[in-house]
Design a protein around this motif. Sequence first.
Motif, PDB file in Angstrom:
ATOM      1  N   LEU A 252      56.246  35.612  24.371  1.00 27.28           N
ATOM      2  CA  LEU A 252      56.059  36.271  25.663  1.00 27.28           C
ATOM      3  C   LEU A 252      56.759  35.551  26.806  1.00 27.28           C
ATOM      4  CD1 LEU A 252      52.542  37.385  24.753  1.00 27.28           C
ATOM      5  CD2 LEU A 252      54.303  38.947  25.561  1.00 27.28           C
ATOM      6  N   LYS A 253      56.901  34.235  26.697  1.00 29.94           N
ATOM      7  CA  LYS A 253      57.568  33.504  27.780  1.00 29.94           C
ATOM      8  C   LYS A 253      59.095  33.645  27.725  1.00 29.94           C
ATOM      9  CE  LYS A 253      55.984  29.790  29.810  1.00 29.94           C
ATOM     10  NZ  LYS A 253      55.429  30.233  31.111  1.00 29.94           N
ATOM     11  N   GLN A 254      59.592  34.383  26.716  1.00 22.63           N
ATOM     12  CA  GLN A 254      61.021  34.716  26.715  1.00 22.63           C
ATOM     13  C   GLN A 254      61.337  35.748  27.802  1.00 22.63           C
ATOM     14  OE1 GLN A 254      62.930  35.374  22.772  1.00 22.63           O
ATOM     15  NE2 GLN A 254      61.020  34.547  21.996  1.00 22.63           N
ATOM     16  N   PHE A 255      60.287  36.393  28.317  1.00 19.06           N
ATOM     17  CA  PHE A 255      60.447  37.325  29.437  1.00 19.06           C
ATOM     18  C   PHE A 255      60.089  36.572  30.716  1.00 19.06           C
ATOM     19  CE2 PHE A 255      59.470  39.670  25.615  1.00 19.06           C
ATOM     20  CZ  PHE A 255      60.481  40.623  25.606  1.00 19.06           C
ATOM     21  N   LYS A 256      60.993  36.604  31.664  1.00 19.00           N
ATOM     22  CA  LYS A 256      60.946  35.713  32.822  1.00 19.00           C
ATOM     23  C   LYS A 256      59.590  35.621  33.523  1.00 19.00           C
ATOM     24  CE  LYS A 256      64.099  34.247  36.409  1.00 19.00           C
ATOM     25  NZ  LYS A 256      65.246  34.580  37.224  1.00 19.00           N
ATOM     26  N   THR A 257      58.922  36.762  33.739  1.00 24.77           N
ATOM     27  CA  THR A 257      57.689  36.726  34.544  1.00 24.77           C
ATOM     28  C   THR A 257      56.415  36.768  33.696  1.00 24.77           C
ATOM     29  OG1 THR A 257      57.770  39.130  34.798  1.00 24.77           O
ATOM     30  CG2 THR A 257      58.784  37.821  36.542  1.00 24.77           C
ATOM     31  N   LEU A 258      56.564  36.893  32.378  1.00 26.22           N
ATOM     32  CA  LEU A 258      55.377  37.027  31.523  1.00 26.22           C
ATOM     33  C   LEU A 258      54.811  35.685  31.072  1.00 26.22           C
ATOM     34  CD1 LEU A 258      56.079  39.984  29.051  1.00 26.22           C
ATOM     35  CD2 LEU A 258      55.056  40.063  31.317  1.00 26.22           C
ATOM     36  N   ASP A 259      53.512  35.689  30.823  1.00 22.35           N
ATOM     37  CA  ASP A 259      52.836  34.580  30.157  1.00 22.35           C
ATOM     38  C   ASP A 259      51.660  35.204  29.413  1.00 22.35           C
ATOM     39  OD1 ASP A 259      52.072  32.083  29.271  1.00 22.35           O
ATOM     40  OD2 ASP A 259      51.998  31.174  31.254  1.00 22.35           O
ATOM     41  N   VAL A 260      50.907  34.391  28.719  1.00 22.37           N
ATOM     42  CA  VAL A 260      49.763  34.923  27.973  1.00 22.37           C
ATOM     43  C   VAL A 260      48.616  33.923  28.031  1.00 22.37           C
ATOM     44  CG1 VAL A 260      50.726  34.014  25.796  1.00 22.37           C
ATOM     45  CG2 VAL A 260      49.009  35.840  25.718  1.00 22.37           C
ATOM     46  N   ARG A 261      47.408  34.469  28.206  1.00 17.73           N
ATOM     47  CA  ARG A 261      46.176  33.677  28.173  1.00 17.73           C
ATOM     48  C   ARG A 261      45.558  33.879  26.804  1.00 17.73           C
ATOM     49  NH1 ARG A 261      44.966  34.891  33.576  1.00 17.73           N
ATOM     50  NH2 ARG A 261      44.849  37.054  32.937  1.00 17.73           N
ATOM     51  N   MET A 262      45.171  32.813  26.132  1.00 23.38           N
ATOM     52  CA  MET A 262      44.584  32.959  24.791  1.00 23.38           C
ATOM     53  C   MET A 262      43.423  32.008  24.570  1.00 23.38           C
ATOM     54  SD  MET A 262      47.973  33.325  22.380  1.00 23.38           S
ATOM     55  CE  MET A 262      48.859  32.088  23.309  1.00 23.38           C
ATOM     56  N   ALA A 263      42.441  32.500  23.838  1.00 24.12           N
ATOM     57  CA  ALA A 263      41.298  31.681  23.446  1.00 24.12           C
ATOM     58  C   ALA A 263      41.161  31.738  21.932  1.00 24.12           C
ATOM     59  CB  ALA A 263      40.029  32.202  24.113  1.00 24.12           C
ATOM     60  N   ILE A 264      41.163  30.561  21.315  1.00 21.27           N
ATOM     61  CA  ILE A 264      40.994  30.481  19.858  1.00 21.27           C
ATOM     62  C   ILE A 264      39.528  30.187  19.564  1.00 21.27           C
ATOM     63  CG2 ILE A 264      41.660  29.250  17.742  1.00 21.27           C
ATOM     64  CD1 ILE A 264      44.213  28.315  19.284  1.00 21.27           C
ATOM     65  N   GLY A 265      38.925  31.001  18.723  1.00 17.94           N
ATOM     66  CA  GLY A 265      37.553  30.760  18.275  1.00 17.94           C
ATOM     67  C   GLY A 265      37.544  30.509  16.783  1.00 17.94           C
ATOM     68  N   ILE A 266      36.861  29.472  16.351  1.00 14.03           N
ATOM     69  CA  ILE A 266      36.754  29.192  14.915  1.00 14.03           C
ATOM     70  C   ILE A 266      35.285  29.270  14.522  1.00 14.03           C
ATOM     71  CG2 ILE A 266      37.040  27.416  13.119  1.00 14.03           C
ATOM     72  CD1 ILE A 266      39.615  26.588  14.501  1.00 14.03           C
ATOM     73  N   GLY A 267      35.024  29.896  13.395  1.00 12.95           N
ATOM     74  CA  GLY A 267      33.637  30.038  12.936  1.00 12.95           C
ATOM     75  C   GLY A 267      33.574  30.974  11.740  1.00 12.95           C
ATOM     76  N   GLU A 268      32.417  31.594  11.574  1.00 14.94           N
ATOM     77  CA  GLU A 268      32.203  32.495  10.433  1.00 14.94           C
ATOM     78  C   GLU A 268      32.545  33.939  10.816  1.00 14.94           C
ATOM     79  OE1 GLU A 268      31.406  31.275   7.573  1.00 14.94           O
ATOM     80  OE2 GLU A 268      30.835  29.261   8.209  1.00 14.94           O
ATOM     81  N   GLU A 269      32.767  34.741   9.786  1.00 22.34           N
ATOM     82  CA  GLU A 269      32.899  36.191   9.979  1.00 22.34           C
ATOM     83  C   GLU A 269      31.742  36.829   9.211  1.00 22.34           C
ATOM     84  OE1 GLU A 269      36.484  39.391   9.929  1.00 22.34           O
ATOM     85  OE2 GLU A 269      36.298  38.199   8.114  1.00 22.34           O
ATOM     86  N   SER A 270      30.760  37.353   9.952  1.00 26.64           N
ATOM     87  CA  SER A 270      29.564  37.883   9.281  1.00 26.64           C
ATOM     88  C   SER A 270      29.642  39.394   9.066  1.00 26.64           C
ATOM     89  CB  SER A 270      28.311  37.544  10.091  1.00 26.64           C
ATOM     90  OG  SER A 270      28.457  37.992  11.419  1.00 26.64           O
ATOM     91  N   TYR A 271      30.547  40.049   9.789  1.00 26.34           N
ATOM     92  CA  TYR A 271      30.696  41.495   9.620  1.00 26.34           C
ATOM     93  C   TYR A 271      32.179  41.851   9.657  1.00 26.34           C
ATOM     94  CZ  TYR A 271      30.601  46.505  10.590  1.00 26.34           C
ATOM     95  OH  TYR A 271      30.822  47.869  10.539  1.00 26.34           O
ATOM     96  N   ILE A 272      32.670  42.400   8.562  1.00 28.19           N
ATOM     97  CA  ILE A 272      34.075  42.799   8.475  1.00 28.19           C
ATOM     98  C   ILE A 272      34.162  44.298   8.734  1.00 28.19           C
ATOM     99  CG2 ILE A 272      36.111  42.936   6.978  1.00 28.19           C
ATOM    100  CD1 ILE A 272      34.909  40.529   5.402  1.00 28.19           C
ATOM    101  N   ALA A 273      34.989  44.687   9.690  1.00 31.91           N
ATOM    102  CA  ALA A 273      35.161  46.096  10.023  1.00 31.91           C
ATOM    103  C   ALA A 273      36.601  46.521   9.739  1.00 31.91           C
ATOM    104  CB  ALA A 273      34.826  46.317  11.500  1.00 31.91           C
ATOM    105  N   ASP A 274      36.852  47.848   9.791  1.00 27.11           N
ATOM    106  CA  ASP A 274      38.220  48.337   9.600  1.00 27.11           C
ATOM    107  C   ASP A 274      39.128  47.857  10.727  1.00 27.11           C
ATOM    108  OD1 ASP A 274      37.529  49.632   7.294  1.00 27.11           O
ATOM    109  OD2 ASP A 274      37.093  51.539   8.279  1.00 27.11           O
TER     110      ASP A 274
END
Length: 200
Positions: A66-88
């Motif tokens: 995304l930073k290859q585009f001059k004015t763009l950036d990205v906000r991201m949050a990584i969460g690690i843990g279990e997956e108790s419900y798998i959906a489509d």
Amino acid sequence: MIAVITGDIINSRTEDVAVWLPVLKSELQKIGTDPNDWEIYRGDSFQLKTTPKLALKVAFKLKTVLKQFKTLDVRMAIGIGEESYIADKVTEANGSAYVNSGECFEELKKQTLAIKTPWKDFNVVLNLVLDVLELTVNNWTPNYALLIKESLEDTTVTQKELAEKLDKKQSNISTSLKKAGFDEILKILDYYNTQIEKLC
């Protein structure tokens, strides 16, 4: 254990969506299938599921895309843990990984990348490291972002090969990688991988 990344594009309306969206989708397709593993919603937000080991590298790569585009950036949050419900759809799945990612995203203020895992000490150290790295990443030019992206795609690629691929002088590649903090990124990824292997 899984990792969930929740993100949104900063300044998404300043660039042509028809240009940046296909590039983002192409990167997400390398991670998994839509909508089981990733989904873009509300036009400029996304969620994706990956492994704890790959999560930080994936986040860095999305940043470079995304930073290859001059004015763009990205906000991201990584969460690690279990997956108790798998959906489509990944956006309808549930578990502590999704909760951690969502809570971490809500807590983002000036940072554009943070992590929340079940291990508090690890969170404190890694978030501090990411905050410091951000001082460099925030100053990436589109050229730096492209260079880091290519270098992360294949960490065995030589500077000579990169110079040929990007049609630049090898000396320029070396200087740019230094300025863009590539060595520091590799060290952080190495530290992250070592800790994740112990903790997971």
